[in-house]
Design a protein around this motif. Sequence first.
Motif, PDB file in Angstrom:
ATOM      1  N   MET A  63      -3.604  -5.229   9.143  1.00  0.00           N
ATOM      2  CA  MET A  63      -2.993  -5.618  10.393  1.00  0.00           C
ATOM      3  C   MET A  63      -1.470  -5.736  10.221  1.00  0.00           C
ATOM      4  SD  MET A  63      -3.765  -8.760  12.989  1.00  0.00           S
ATOM      5  CE  MET A  63      -5.390  -8.177  13.354  1.00  0.00           C
ATOM      6  N   ALA A  64      -1.029  -6.260   9.086  1.00  0.00           N
ATOM      7  CA  ALA A  64       0.411  -6.395   8.837  1.00  0.00           C
ATOM      8  C   ALA A  64       1.077  -5.023   8.829  1.00  0.00           C
ATOM      9  CB  ALA A  64       0.659  -7.125   7.519  1.00  0.00           C
ATOM     10  N   ALA A  65       0.416  -4.026   8.247  1.00  0.00           N
ATOM     11  CA  ALA A  65       0.962  -2.670   8.222  1.00  0.00           C
ATOM     12  C   ALA A  65       1.004  -2.083   9.631  1.00  0.00           C
ATOM     13  CB  ALA A  65       0.135  -1.776   7.303  1.00  0.00           C
ATOM     14  N   ARG A  66      -0.029  -2.313  10.408  1.00  0.00           N
ATOM     15  CA  ARG A  66      -0.092  -1.779  11.769  1.00  0.00           C
ATOM     16  C   ARG A  66       0.998  -2.368  12.647  1.00  0.00           C
ATOM     17  NH1 ARG A  66      -3.743  -2.950  16.663  1.00  0.00           N
ATOM     18  NH2 ARG A  66      -3.461  -1.044  17.866  1.00  0.00           N
ATOM     19  N   LEU A  67       1.240  -3.656  12.496  1.00  0.00           N
ATOM     20  CA  LEU A  67       2.226  -4.340  13.340  1.00  0.00           C
ATOM     21  C   LEU A  67       3.639  -4.271  12.778  1.00  0.00           C
ATOM     22  CD1 LEU A  67       0.093  -7.462  14.299  1.00  0.00           C
ATOM     23  CD2 LEU A  67       0.521  -5.416  15.681  1.00  0.00           C
ATOM     24  N   THR A 107       7.367  -8.618   5.858  1.00  0.00           N
ATOM     25  CA  THR A 107       7.398  -9.847   5.060  1.00  0.00           C
ATOM     26  C   THR A 107       5.991 -10.342   4.757  1.00  0.00           C
ATOM     27  OG1 THR A 107       9.495 -10.436   6.109  1.00  0.00           O
ATOM     28  CG2 THR A 107       8.329 -12.192   4.963  1.00  0.00           C
ATOM     29  N   ILE A 108       5.133 -10.294   5.747  1.00  0.00           N
ATOM     30  CA  ILE A 108       3.737 -10.710   5.543  1.00  0.00           C
ATOM     31  C   ILE A 108       3.040  -9.736   4.600  1.00  0.00           C
ATOM     32  CG2 ILE A 108       1.499 -10.979   6.688  1.00  0.00           C
ATOM     33  CD1 ILE A 108       3.082 -12.104   9.099  1.00  0.00           C
ATOM     34  N   LEU A 109       3.310  -8.448   4.777  1.00  0.00           N
ATOM     35  CA  LEU A 109       2.721  -7.445   3.887  1.00  0.00           C
ATOM     36  C   LEU A 109       3.119  -7.706   2.442  1.00  0.00           C
ATOM     37  CD1 LEU A 109       1.042  -4.860   3.662  1.00  0.00           C
ATOM     38  CD2 LEU A 109       3.144  -3.571   4.067  1.00  0.00           C
ATOM     39  N   GLN A 110       4.403  -8.005   2.215  1.00  0.00           N
ATOM     40  CA  GLN A 110       4.870  -8.298   0.857  1.00  0.00           C
ATOM     41  C   GLN A 110       4.184  -9.544   0.305  1.00  0.00           C
ATOM     42  OE1 GLN A 110       7.225  -6.306  -1.086  1.00  0.00           O
ATOM     43  NE2 GLN A 110       6.043  -7.512  -2.528  1.00  0.00           N
ATOM     44  N   CYS A 111       3.995 -10.560   1.138  1.00  0.00           N
ATOM     45  CA  CYS A 111       3.274 -11.776   0.695  1.00  0.00           C
ATOM     46  C   CYS A 111       1.840 -11.450   0.303  1.00  0.00           C
ATOM     47  CB  CYS A 111       3.294 -12.833   1.798  1.00  0.00           C
ATOM     48  SG  CYS A 111       4.893 -13.612   2.039  1.00  0.00           S
ATOM     49  N   LEU A 112       1.191 -10.621   1.076  1.00  0.00           N
ATOM     50  CA  LEU A 112      -0.185 -10.222   0.758  1.00  0.00           C
ATOM     51  C   LEU A 112      -0.244  -9.474  -0.574  1.00  0.00           C
ATOM     52  CD1 LEU A 112      -1.310  -9.060   4.302  1.00  0.00           C
ATOM     53  CD2 LEU A 112      -2.224 -11.010   3.023  1.00  0.00           C
ATOM     54  N   ILE A 113       0.701  -8.575  -0.780  1.00  0.00           N
ATOM     55  CA  ILE A 113       0.760  -7.823  -2.035  1.00  0.00           C
ATOM     56  C   ILE A 113       1.012  -8.769  -3.202  1.00  0.00           C
ATOM     57  CG2 ILE A 113       2.108  -6.117  -3.336  1.00  0.00           C
ATOM     58  CD1 ILE A 113       2.517  -4.661  -0.587  1.00  0.00           C
ATOM     59  N   THR A 136     -10.226   0.825   5.946  1.00  0.00           N
ATOM     60  CA  THR A 136     -10.899   0.438   7.183  1.00  0.00           C
ATOM     61  C   THR A 136     -12.233   1.181   7.239  1.00  0.00           C
ATOM     62  OG1 THR A 136      -9.947   2.262   8.452  1.00  0.00           O
ATOM     63  CG2 THR A 136      -8.667   0.191   8.369  1.00  0.00           C
ATOM     64  N   ASP A 137     -13.007   0.955   8.284  1.00  0.00           N
ATOM     65  CA  ASP A 137     -14.280   1.658   8.443  1.00  0.00           C
ATOM     66  C   ASP A 137     -14.094   3.172   8.542  1.00  0.00           C
ATOM     67  OD1 ASP A 137     -15.627  -0.748   8.360  1.00  0.00           O
ATOM     68  OD2 ASP A 137     -15.809  -0.916  10.549  1.00  0.00           O
ATOM     69  N   ALA A 174      -3.737   1.088   4.174  1.00  0.00           N
ATOM     70  CA  ALA A 174      -2.536   0.521   4.804  1.00  0.00           C
ATOM     71  C   ALA A 174      -1.412   1.544   4.844  1.00  0.00           C
ATOM     72  CB  ALA A 174      -2.095  -0.735   4.056  1.00  0.00           C
ATOM     73  N   LEU A 175      -1.311   2.377   3.818  1.00  0.00           N
ATOM     74  CA  LEU A 175      -0.301   3.432   3.773  1.00  0.00           C
ATOM     75  C   LEU A 175      -0.494   4.410   4.940  1.00  0.00           C
ATOM     76  CD1 LEU A 175       1.988   3.923   1.726  1.00  0.00           C
ATOM     77  CD2 LEU A 175       0.434   5.404   0.480  1.00  0.00           C
ATOM     78  N   MET A 176      -1.730   4.792   5.199  1.00  0.00           N
ATOM     79  CA  MET A 176      -2.042   5.696   6.314  1.00  0.00           C
ATOM     80  C   MET A 176      -1.724   5.041   7.650  1.00  0.00           C
ATOM     81  SD  MET A 176      -5.653   7.254   5.054  1.00  0.00           S
ATOM     82  CE  MET A 176      -5.879   7.778   3.368  1.00  0.00           C
ATOM     83  N   ILE A 177      -2.017   3.761   7.751  1.00  0.00           N
ATOM     84  CA  ILE A 177      -1.733   3.028   8.986  1.00  0.00           C
ATOM     85  C   ILE A 177      -0.231   2.953   9.221  1.00  0.00           C
ATOM     86  CG2 ILE A 177      -1.896   0.740  10.067  1.00  0.00           C
ATOM     87  CD1 ILE A 177      -4.706   0.546   8.685  1.00  0.00           C
ATOM     88  N   CYS A 178       0.544   2.789   8.165  1.00  0.00           N
ATOM     89  CA  CYS A 178       2.012   2.816   8.292  1.00  0.00           C
ATOM     90  C   CYS A 178       2.475   4.140   8.869  1.00  0.00           C
ATOM     91  CB  CYS A 178       2.681   2.598   6.936  1.00  0.00           C
ATOM     92  SG  CYS A 178       2.563   0.942   6.308  1.00  0.00           S
ATOM     93  N   ALA A 179       1.908   5.232   8.392  1.00  0.00           N
ATOM     94  CA  ALA A 179       2.277   6.557   8.891  1.00  0.00           C
ATOM     95  C   ALA A 179       1.838   6.729  10.344  1.00  0.00           C
ATOM     96  CB  ALA A 179       1.674   7.644   8.011  1.00  0.00           C
ATOM     97  N   LYS A 180       0.676   6.217  10.656  1.00  0.00           N
ATOM     98  CA  LYS A 180       0.142   6.339  12.011  1.00  0.00           C
ATOM     99  C   LYS A 180       1.022   5.618  13.032  1.00  0.00           C
ATOM    100  CE  LYS A 180      -4.292   5.617  14.370  1.00  0.00           C
ATOM    101  NZ  LYS A 180      -5.673   5.147  14.136  1.00  0.00           N
ATOM    102  N   TYR A 181       1.523   4.442  12.638  1.00  0.00           N
ATOM    103  CA  TYR A 181       2.321   3.625  13.556  1.00  0.00           C
ATOM    104  C   TYR A 181       3.821   3.661  13.238  1.00  0.00           C
ATOM    105  CZ  TYR A 181      -2.120   2.050  15.316  1.00  0.00           C
ATOM    106  OH  TYR A 181      -3.367   2.019  15.879  1.00  0.00           O
ATOM    107  N   LYS A 182       4.203   4.582  12.354  1.00  0.00           N
ATOM    108  CA  LYS A 182       5.620   4.809  12.024  1.00  0.00           C
ATOM    109  C   LYS A 182       6.322   3.534  11.537  1.00  0.00           C
ATOM    110  CE  LYS A 182       5.705   8.453  15.473  1.00  0.00           C
ATOM    111  NZ  LYS A 182       6.318   8.960  16.697  1.00  0.00           N
ATOM    112  N   ARG A 183       5.725   2.897  10.562  1.00  0.00           N
ATOM    113  CA  ARG A 183       6.247   1.651   9.993  1.00  0.00           C
ATOM    114  C   ARG A 183       6.926   1.950   8.662  1.00  0.00           C
ATOM    115  NH1 ARG A 183       6.186  -1.060  14.628  1.00  0.00           N
ATOM    116  NH2 ARG A 183       4.073  -1.483  15.369  1.00  0.00           N
ATOM    117  N   GLU A 184       8.189   2.343   8.732  1.00  0.00           N
ATOM    118  CA  GLU A 184       8.936   2.817   7.564  1.00  0.00           C
ATOM    119  C   GLU A 184       9.099   1.746   6.482  1.00  0.00           C
ATOM    120  OE1 GLU A 184      13.201   5.026   6.758  1.00  0.00           O
ATOM    121  OE2 GLU A 184      12.271   5.173   8.734  1.00  0.00           O
ATOM    122  N   GLU A 185       9.485   0.549   6.850  1.00  0.00           N
ATOM    123  CA  GLU A 185       9.704  -0.503   5.848  1.00  0.00           C
ATOM    124  C   GLU A 185       8.395  -0.897   5.175  1.00  0.00           C
ATOM    125  OE1 GLU A 185      11.565  -2.846   3.228  1.00  0.00           O
ATOM    126  OE2 GLU A 185      12.469  -1.360   4.539  1.00  0.00           O
TER     127      GLU A 185
END
Length: 172
Positions: free
Chosen positions: A1-5, A9-15, A25-26, A31-42
Amino acid sequence: MAARLGLSTILQCLIDSGCDINSRTDSGETALMICAKYKREECLRILAMAGADFGLVDIAGQSVSSIAGSNRWSLGFQQAVLDVIRAGKVLRSSSVFVFSPLMFVARAGDIQSLKALIGWPDINLDYQDDNGFSAVMVTALEGHVESFRLLVYAGADVKLCNNSGETCNNPI
C-alpha cells in the motif's frame, strides 16, 4: 500500500523493520511493480536501493520494466534506475532474461551508469539477450559512441554474433 500511494517514508520504515520487499499480491505483483504501475519514482528508488528483485514477473508475465513501458513511464523509470546504479548500488535481478542491468544501461547509453556497472563484480560484458545482442551491439545500434568505446576498452567482445549473424562490425 505504501508503494501504491507513494509513501516513501513509510516504505523505508517497513524495509528497515525487515519486511519482505519481494512479497506479492494475489496477482503476483511486487512493490516494485506497483511503483511502476502508479509511477512512484522515489518509492522505486528506495526499493531498488534495498535490493528488490527486478527479474520477477507477475501472473500475467509482466515485469517491472514492461509495466513501466505499458504505463508510459519509461523515462521516469529509466531515470530512477540509472540514479540507483550511479549511486553504486548493484541492482538485483534473479533473471537476466527478464531484466539485465547491463543491457538496460546500454540501451540508455548513460556513461556514468555504465562505468559503475563495469566495476561490479561478476558483470558479464559479453552477455547476449534472447536475440543474441550484447551490450556493445546495443550501444552501436543506438548510436551511443562513448558507451560503445567504454565497453570496448573494458574488454567487451566486438566479434560476437547475434542470432542473425551480425556483429558490431556489420551494419545492424
